[in-house]
Scaffold this motif. Structure first.
Motif, short mmCIF file in Angstrom:
data_model
loop_
_atom_site.label_atom_id
_atom_site.label_comp_id
_atom_site.label_asym_id
_atom_site.label_seq_id
_atom_site.Cartn_x
_atom_site.Cartn_y
_atom_site.Cartn_z
N ASP A 19 19.56 -4.05 87.57
CA ASP A 19 20.55 -3.71 88.58
C ASP A 19 21.51 -2.65 88.06
OD1 ASP A 19 23.15 -5.44 87.65
OD2 ASP A 19 21.29 -6.51 87.28
N GLU A 20 22.03 -1.87 88.96
CA GLU A 20 22.78 -0.66 88.63
C GLU A 20 24.01 -0.91 87.75
OE1 GLU A 20 22.92 3.43 88.73
OE2 GLU A 20 21.46 2.13 89.73
N GLY A 21 24.70 -2.02 87.95
CA GLY A 21 25.96 -2.22 87.25
C GLY A 21 25.87 -2.99 85.95
N TRP A 22 24.67 -3.22 85.43
CA TRP A 22 24.52 -4.08 84.26
C TRP A 22 24.51 -3.26 82.98
CZ3 TRP A 22 19.72 -7.64 83.15
CH2 TRP A 22 20.04 -8.54 82.13
N ASP A 23 25.45 -3.53 82.09
CA ASP A 23 25.47 -2.93 80.76
C ASP A 23 24.65 -3.84 79.84
OD1 ASP A 23 25.95 -1.89 78.27
OD2 ASP A 23 28.09 -1.56 78.59
N VAL A 24 23.35 -3.59 79.79
CA VAL A 24 22.46 -4.47 79.05
C VAL A 24 22.73 -4.41 77.56
CG1 VAL A 24 20.05 -5.05 78.61
CG2 VAL A 24 20.73 -4.19 80.84
N LEU A 25 23.12 -3.25 77.07
CA LEU A 25 23.40 -3.11 75.65
C LEU A 25 24.55 -4.03 75.24
CD1 LEU A 25 22.93 -1.74 72.95
CD2 LEU A 25 24.48 0.07 73.68
N ALA A 26 25.63 -4.01 76.02
CA ALA A 26 26.75 -4.88 75.72
C ALA A 26 26.35 -6.35 75.80
CB ALA A 26 27.91 -4.60 76.68
N PHE A 27 25.51 -6.67 76.77
CA PHE A 27 25.02 -8.04 76.91
C PHE A 27 24.23 -8.46 75.68
CE2 PHE A 27 21.39 -10.72 78.11
CZ PHE A 27 22.03 -11.82 78.63
N ALA A 28 23.33 -7.59 75.23
CA ALA A 28 22.46 -7.93 74.11
C ALA A 28 23.24 -8.07 72.82
CB ALA A 28 21.38 -6.87 73.95
N GLN A 29 24.29 -7.26 72.62
CA GLN A 29 25.05 -7.28 71.39
C GLN A 29 25.78 -8.60 71.17
OE1 GLN A 29 26.78 -3.04 72.04
NE2 GLN A 29 27.21 -3.60 69.93
N ARG A 30 26.00 -9.34 72.24
CA ARG A 30 26.75 -10.59 72.09
C ARG A 30 25.92 -11.69 71.44
NH1 ARG A 30 28.73 -12.34 77.70
NH2 ARG A 30 26.47 -12.44 77.90
N PHE A 31 24.60 -11.53 71.47
CA PHE A 31 23.73 -12.57 70.95
C PHE A 31 23.17 -12.16 69.60
CE2 PHE A 31 23.76 -12.88 75.52
CZ PHE A 31 23.96 -14.23 75.74
N VAL A 65 23.44 -15.35 90.80
CA VAL A 65 22.68 -14.46 89.92
C VAL A 65 23.59 -13.33 89.48
CG1 VAL A 65 20.72 -12.87 89.76
CG2 VAL A 65 20.48 -15.02 91.03
N ASP A 66 23.89 -13.26 88.18
CA ASP A 66 24.75 -12.21 87.67
C ASP A 66 24.03 -10.87 87.59
OD1 ASP A 66 27.09 -13.86 87.14
OD2 ASP A 66 25.90 -14.77 85.53
N HIS A 67 22.76 -10.90 87.17
CA HIS A 67 21.98 -9.68 87.03
C HIS A 67 20.51 -9.98 87.24
CE1 HIS A 67 25.48 -7.57 85.45
NE2 HIS A 67 25.66 -8.55 84.60
N TYR A 68 19.74 -8.93 87.50
CA TYR A 68 18.30 -9.09 87.55
C TYR A 68 17.63 -8.01 86.72
CZ TYR A 68 17.87 -5.15 90.82
OH TYR A 68 17.90 -3.91 91.39
N ALA A 69 16.43 -8.31 86.26
CA ALA A 69 15.61 -7.35 85.51
C ALA A 69 14.16 -7.55 85.90
CB ALA A 69 15.80 -7.54 84.01
N ALA A 70 13.47 -6.46 86.17
CA ALA A 70 12.07 -6.53 86.60
C ALA A 70 11.20 -5.71 85.66
CB ALA A 70 11.93 -6.00 88.04
#
Length: 305
Positions: A241-253, A140-145
């Motif tokens: 999770d604390e270390g997840w840059d969600v913005l960078a993740f979202a921009q890739r898609f 699991v790379d990241h989690y979101a709740a």
């Protein structure tokens, strides 16, 4: 935060704000509840992940916008919680480089060690992610709740979510009262649709199918016209999770997302240390997830119970 949302809306409506300015501001937003792009990966299933795809594409209007880095597959554990921090919905989703999503639902009554899996998140998120990794063989790379209670409002923002039931159903406990066939749900009706498991032939397993149907219907309704409002709504209750840059993740898609959902195979309910629970064979579970994430996933069409 509201200023950032208004700036994003202005960028869409007037196309005068350089998206780099907006995105830079989003990076500086409060990390515990960043702008609703986080929402994208924090819904009861992968549904809000679609918002994370649409919003960057909506904001990113100018040719001067920085190019998105090459996408790589990532595994995200999506957790839907109730008021007691128990897990009502649990989805392991593979976000592939081409923007597609393969998602596997894990039933909430699954037996893990001496406990049911739905109790682990409230004890510690890492305990839940570790159990999922051991069962599925997938890191699991990241989690979101996200709080499940917000999904009625989410459905309302997109103008309702179309679902289809095989038969009429009534359940006083969840408030469900639905005819057979295709229908649109939002608000309290959407919550009742998602929460019902009493009176269904296969209980929580049928409810998992409803979660998946809602996911598919919601994904079909998210677009550039409602993405910002949707992101703002669900962003209020998202935890990552604390270390997840969600913005960078979202921009890739960029562009629409194809979501294919399935359910981890389990055996019949048996009595265990935590009461009646569902059992899963670790070897069979790992093979199923490997096949599903390896391109053997098949869309599940039609009505649900």
């Amino acid at each position: 935060m509201n200023d950032l949302i208004r700036q994003a809306i202005a960028a869409e409506a007037e196309e005068r704000v350089d998206s780099r300015t907006v995105l830079a501001g989003l990076h500086k937003a409060e990390k515990r509840k960043p702008f609703g792009l986080i929402v994208g990966v924090a819904t009861l299933t992968a549904a809000a992940a679609v918002a994370a795809v649409v919003v960057p594409a909506t904001i990113k209007k100018t040719d001067a916008s920085p190019a998105a880095p090459p996408a790589a597959s990532q595994n995200v554990l999506l957790i839907g919680t109730d008021d007691s921090e128990f897990t009502d919905a649990l989805v392991l989703a593979r976000f592939d480089a081409d923007g597609s999503v393969s998602a596997v639902s894990l039933p909430r009554d699954l037996q893990v060690g001496e406990e049911k899996i739905n109790r682990l998140y409230g004890q510690a998120p890492e305990k839940l992610t570790g159990a999922v990794e051991q069962l599925t063989g997938v890191e699991v790379d990241h989690y979101a709740a996200v709080d499940m209670g917000g999904f009625g409002r989410i459905a309302q923002i997109v103008g309702g979510v179309e679902v289809c039931l095989l038969a009429a159903t009534e359940d006083e406990r969840s408030g469900a009262s639905f005819p057979a066939g295709r229908q649109t749900v939002e608000g309290d009706r959407a919550l009742a649709f998602l929460r019902q498991r009493m009176g269904l032939p296969h209980g929580d397993l049928d409810r998992v199918k409803r979660h998946q149907a809602f996911l598919t219907g919601l994904a079909a309704k998210i677009n550039k016209d409602n993405a910002v409002a949707l992101a703002a709504e669900v962003g209020r209750s998202v935890r990552v999770d604390e270390g997840w840059d969600v913005l960078a993740f979202a921009q890739r898609f960029q562009g629409p997302v194809e979501i294919v959902t399935g359910t981890l195979p389990v055996g019949a309910p048996v009595d265990g240390p935590a009461g009646q629970a569902l059992q899963a064979d670790p070897g069979a579970s790992r093979q199923f997830v490997a096949d599903w994430f390896g391109g053997k996933a098949t869309p599940q069409d039609g009505c649900v119970r």
